[in-house]
Design an enzyme around this catalytic site. Structure first.
Site, short mmCIF file in Angstrom:
data_model
loop_
_atom_site.label_atom_id
_atom_site.label_comp_id
_atom_site.label_asym_id
_atom_site.label_seq_id
_atom_site.Cartn_x
_atom_site.Cartn_y
_atom_site.Cartn_z
N CYS A 131 0.80 -1.16 0.05
CA CYS A 131 0.01 0.17 -0.09
C CYS A 131 0.85 1.16 -0.08
CB CYS A 131 -1.03 0.06 1.21
SG CYS A 131 -2.34 1.14 1.06
N HIS A 132 0.93 2.23 1.17
CA HIS A 132 1.87 3.23 1.19
C HIS A 132 3.28 2.79 1.79
CE1 HIS A 132 -2.49 5.38 0.81
NE2 HIS A 132 -1.26 6.34 0.27
N GLU B 234 -5.41 7.24 -4.68
CA GLU B 234 -5.18 8.40 -3.81
C GLU B 234 -6.59 9.47 -3.95
OE1 GLU B 234 -3.86 8.88 -0.71
OE2 GLU B 234 -1.89 8.45 -1.78
#
Length: 235
Positions: free
Chosen positions: A131-132, A162
């Site tokens: 993910c991030h 996002e």
């Protein structure tokens, strides 16, 4: 001795100027850790500042989240994370960057974490992120001066995702765009659908739905590259 995985959590708890809290996303830890535990891996946690890592995404209807939070040892680990300077990379077979929006602020420029990841990778270990979490990969350079992600195929939280969560103008940069800048090719699925990609010994996933898959592929690589897993499981 069992194979060891170092799980990296964010220390950052503020979502830009929104006044909202952020941190690591629980299922991006609970799901992979369940996979690592089942494989007989030893798991330790580190964060940029050490100590208690801020947590988001606490959905107790998720049985793996509930099991994680009901385990006093697991809770103690994420509330007492190690500091980077306490880590000897040679002791670990893999490093896994968990996601959560907080990572966008404190993962990219942490040179100590980058040093640890570089050492693990160059010693033949596995690097994973979801993910991030791949924000932690953005500025990692190998000994030859090249970015770790250069000429590799990766997955991460996409620009479209996002935009869908309306944080394009809040995060300090767009993760997908940054990884492309660094020479990576980004493979992606439709918004919030699982996507995991393995490129050499780098395993990345797009979003929370990809977290378990990243861990499973990391375990597969560890089984291929070391004998320590089989001995750990049989011990």
């Amino acid at each position: 001795m069992s194979a060891k995985v170092l799980v990296v959590l964010t220390s950052h708890d503020t979502l830009g100027d929104t006044g909202k809290e952020t941190g690591f996303y629980l299922s991006e830890v609970s799901h992979p850790v369940a996979v690592f535990d089942k494989a007989g891996l030893s798991v330790q946690f580190v964060s940029p500042k050490g100590g208690k890592a801020p947590m988001t995404g606490v959905d107790l209807n998720d049985p793996l989240n509930k099991a994680f939070l009901d385990n006093p040892e697991k809770v103690a680990q994420v509330e007492n994370t190690l500091r980077p300077e306490q880590i000897n990379p040679a002791e670990y077979n893999a490093i896994f960057y968990a996601g959560g929006h907080g990572t966008m602020w404190d993962f990219p420029d942490n040179t100590e974490l980058a040093r640890i990841a570089t050492a693990i990778y160059e010693l033949g270990g596995v690097v994973g992120a979801v993910c991030h979490g791949p924000a932690g990969l953005a500025n990692i350079k190998l000994s030859n001066g090249e970015y770790l992600v250069a000429n590799k195929i990766v997955s991460c939280f996409t620009n479209e995702e996002e935009a869908a969560v309306e944080l394009t103008e809040v995060v300090p940069f767009l993760l997908e765009s940054k990884l492309i800048e660094r020479g990576a090719t980004v493979e992606k699925a439709p918004n919030f659908q699982a996507k995991v990609f393995v490129s050499d010994r780098l395993v990345t996933g797009q979003n929370p739905a990809s977290a378990m898959g990243v861990a499973e592929r990391m375990v597969e690589l560890l089984k291929q590259n070391t004998s320590v897993l089989s001995s750990a499981v049989s011990a």
